[in-house]
Scaffold this motif. Structure first.
Motif, PDB file in Angstrom:
ATOM      1  N   MET A 100       0.850  -1.175   0.000  1.00 29.78           N
ATOM      2  CA  MET A 100       0.000   0.000   0.000  1.00 29.78           C
ATOM      3  C   MET A 100       0.893   1.234   0.000  1.00 29.78           C
ATOM      4  SD  MET A 100      -2.857   1.267   2.788  1.00 29.78           S
ATOM      5  CE  MET A 100      -1.853   0.890   4.202  1.00 29.78           C
ATOM      6  N   ALA A 101       0.638   2.145  -0.907  1.00 34.20           N
ATOM      7  CA  ALA A 101       1.399   3.385  -0.992  1.00 34.20           C
ATOM      8  C   ALA A 101       0.905   4.369   0.059  1.00 34.20           C
ATOM      9  CB  ALA A 101       1.253   3.993  -2.379  1.00 34.20           C
ATOM     10  N   ILE A 102       1.834   5.099   0.626  1.00 37.82           N
ATOM     11  CA  ILE A 102       1.519   6.150   1.588  1.00 37.82           C
ATOM     12  C   ILE A 102       2.080   7.455   1.041  1.00 37.82           C
ATOM     13  CG2 ILE A 102       1.948   7.034   3.912  1.00 37.82           C
ATOM     14  CD1 ILE A 102       2.108   4.144   4.871  1.00 37.82           C
ATOM     15  N   LYS A 103       1.237   8.480   1.030  1.00 38.28           N
ATOM     16  CA  LYS A 103       1.671   9.814   0.602  1.00 38.28           C
ATOM     17  C   LYS A 103       1.609  10.730   1.805  1.00 38.28           C
ATOM     18  CE  LYS A 103       0.485  13.616  -2.506  1.00 38.28           C
ATOM     19  NZ  LYS A 103      -0.461  14.085  -3.535  1.00 38.28           N
ATOM     20  N   ARG A 104       2.708  11.446   2.043  1.00 40.85           N
ATOM     21  CA  ARG A 104       2.769  12.400   3.145  1.00 40.85           C
ATOM     22  C   ARG A 104       2.762  13.814   2.591  1.00 40.85           C
ATOM     23  NH1 ARG A 104       5.190   7.788   4.781  1.00 40.85           N
ATOM     24  NH2 ARG A 104       4.727   7.125   6.902  1.00 40.85           N
ATOM     25  N   ILE A 105       1.940  14.670   3.192  1.00 43.19           N
ATOM     26  CA  ILE A 105       1.771  16.038   2.730  1.00 43.19           C
ATOM     27  C   ILE A 105       2.204  16.987   3.844  1.00 43.19           C
ATOM     28  CG2 ILE A 105       0.068  17.767   2.009  1.00 43.19           C
ATOM     29  CD1 ILE A 105      -1.605  15.356   0.923  1.00 43.19           C
ATOM     30  N   SER A 106       3.093  17.902   3.510  1.00 43.47           N
ATOM     31  CA  SER A 106       3.534  18.913   4.469  1.00 43.47           C
ATOM     32  C   SER A 106       2.932  20.255   4.096  1.00 43.47           C
ATOM     33  CB  SER A 106       5.067  19.014   4.459  1.00 43.47           C
ATOM     34  OG  SER A 106       5.478  20.088   5.285  1.00 43.47           O
ATOM     35  N   SER A 107       2.595  21.049   5.112  1.00 43.45           N
ATOM     36  CA  SER A 107       2.098  22.398   4.842  1.00 43.45           C
ATOM     37  C   SER A 107       3.173  23.444   5.115  1.00 43.45           C
ATOM     38  CB  SER A 107       0.870  22.693   5.706  1.00 43.45           C
ATOM     39  OG  SER A 107       1.228  22.736   7.079  1.00 43.45           O
ATOM     40  N   GLY A 108       4.318  23.008   5.627  1.00 43.40           N
ATOM     41  CA  GLY A 108       5.383  23.949   5.959  1.00 43.40           C
ATOM     42  C   GLY A 108       5.201  24.600   7.313  1.00 43.40           C
ATOM     43  N   GLY A 109       4.277  24.082   8.116  1.00 44.69           N
ATOM     44  CA  GLY A 109       4.053  24.633   9.451  1.00 44.69           C
ATOM     45  C   GLY A 109       5.276  24.479  10.336  1.00 44.69           C
ATOM     46  N   GLU A 110       5.462  25.426  11.260  1.00 43.75           N
ATOM     47  CA  GLU A 110       6.659  25.437  12.099  1.00 43.75           C
ATOM     48  C   GLU A 110       6.791  24.208  12.994  1.00 43.75           C
ATOM     49  OE1 GLU A 110       6.784  27.963  15.756  1.00 43.75           O
ATOM     50  OE2 GLU A 110       4.946  28.816  14.927  1.00 43.75           O
ATOM     51  N   PHE A 111       5.694  23.608  13.404  1.00 45.38           N
ATOM     52  CA  PHE A 111       5.780  22.481  14.330  1.00 45.38           C
ATOM     53  C   PHE A 111       6.004  21.143  13.628  1.00 45.38           C
ATOM     54  CE2 PHE A 111       3.653  25.597  17.073  1.00 45.38           C
ATOM     55  CZ  PHE A 111       4.492  25.528  18.167  1.00 45.38           C
ATOM     56  N   GLU A 112       5.739  21.076  12.318  1.00 45.47           N
ATOM     57  CA  GLU A 112       5.917  19.805  11.606  1.00 45.47           C
ATOM     58  C   GLU A 112       7.324  19.245  11.765  1.00 45.47           C
ATOM     59  OE1 GLU A 112       4.318  19.948   7.588  1.00 45.47           O
ATOM     60  OE2 GLU A 112       2.619  21.115   8.317  1.00 45.47           O
ATOM     61  N   PRO A 113       8.389  19.984  11.414  1.00 40.43           N
ATOM     62  CA  PRO A 113       9.731  19.415  11.578  1.00 40.43           C
ATOM     63  C   PRO A 113      10.161  19.316  13.045  1.00 40.43           C
ATOM     64  CG  PRO A 113       9.887  21.652  10.710  1.00 40.43           C
ATOM     65  CD  PRO A 113       8.421  21.281  10.737  1.00 40.43           C
ATOM     66  N   ARG A 114       9.672  20.239  13.876  1.00 43.03           N
ATOM     67  CA  ARG A 114      10.077  20.238  15.290  1.00 43.03           C
ATOM     68  C   ARG A 114       9.539  19.022  16.035  1.00 43.03           C
ATOM     69  NH1 ARG A 114       8.554  26.065  17.433  1.00 43.03           N
ATOM     70  NH2 ARG A 114       9.387  25.237  19.383  1.00 43.03           N
ATOM     71  N   LEU A 115       8.330  18.603  15.669  1.00 41.54           N
ATOM     72  CA  LEU A 115       7.694  17.485  16.355  1.00 41.54           C
ATOM     73  C   LEU A 115       7.754  16.183  15.574  1.00 41.54           C
ATOM     74  CD1 LEU A 115       4.629  19.467  17.649  1.00 41.54           C
ATOM     75  CD2 LEU A 115       6.359  18.406  19.082  1.00 41.54           C
ATOM     76  N   GLY A 116       8.099  16.258  14.296  1.00 38.52           N
ATOM     77  CA  GLY A 116       8.201  15.049  13.489  1.00 38.52           C
ATOM     78  C   GLY A 116       6.871  14.523  12.993  1.00 38.52           C
TER      79      GLY A 116
END
Length: 120
Positions: A1-17
């Motif tokens: 099964m393919a999984i697609k991850r979408i980022s919005s560029g929010g500040e907490f995305e990289p900080r929290l993983g």
């Protein structure tokens, strides 16, 4: 099964993983989203825009949302958001839950999380 991850560029995305949304198995799971602004209404409007962009990138829209969770530190601020929520979901209402709780920063007034189906 393919999984697609979408980022919005929010500040907490990289900080929290985490990422804004994950598409897997015909479903789109959008992370709890806090918008920009100082009031619950401003943040709600902004959060819906961010969520809408993630849904569009995933290949779906608000009409395919099946579950929404609203989290607010003060439930008395929720009714002011209802008109824009009716506008977003009115014709295709999902199941919904509202939780009164602490959010990641004291400035956060509303956080919205949704789950949607991919159209067939």
């Amino acid at each position: 099964m393919a999984i697609k991850r979408i980022s919005s560029g929010g500040e907490f995305e990289p900080r929290l993983g985490y990422c804004r949304a994950v598409v897997a198995g015909g479903w789109v799971h959008v992370a709890g989203t806090v918008g920009h602004g100082t009031t619950a209404v401003e943040q709600c409007r902004s959060a819906l825009e961010i969520i809408g962009k993630a849904l569009a990138e995933a290949g779906t829209d608000f009409a395919h949302v099946v579950r929404v969770t609203y989290m607010l530190p003060d439930r008395d601020e929720f009714p002011a958001c209802w008109p824009m929520l009716r506008e977003a979901f009115g014709e295709n209402p999902p199941v919904a839950t509202m939780i009164e709780c602490g959010l990641i920063t004291p400035e956060d007034r509303i956080e919205i999380e949704v789950t949607a189906l991919l159209p067939e």
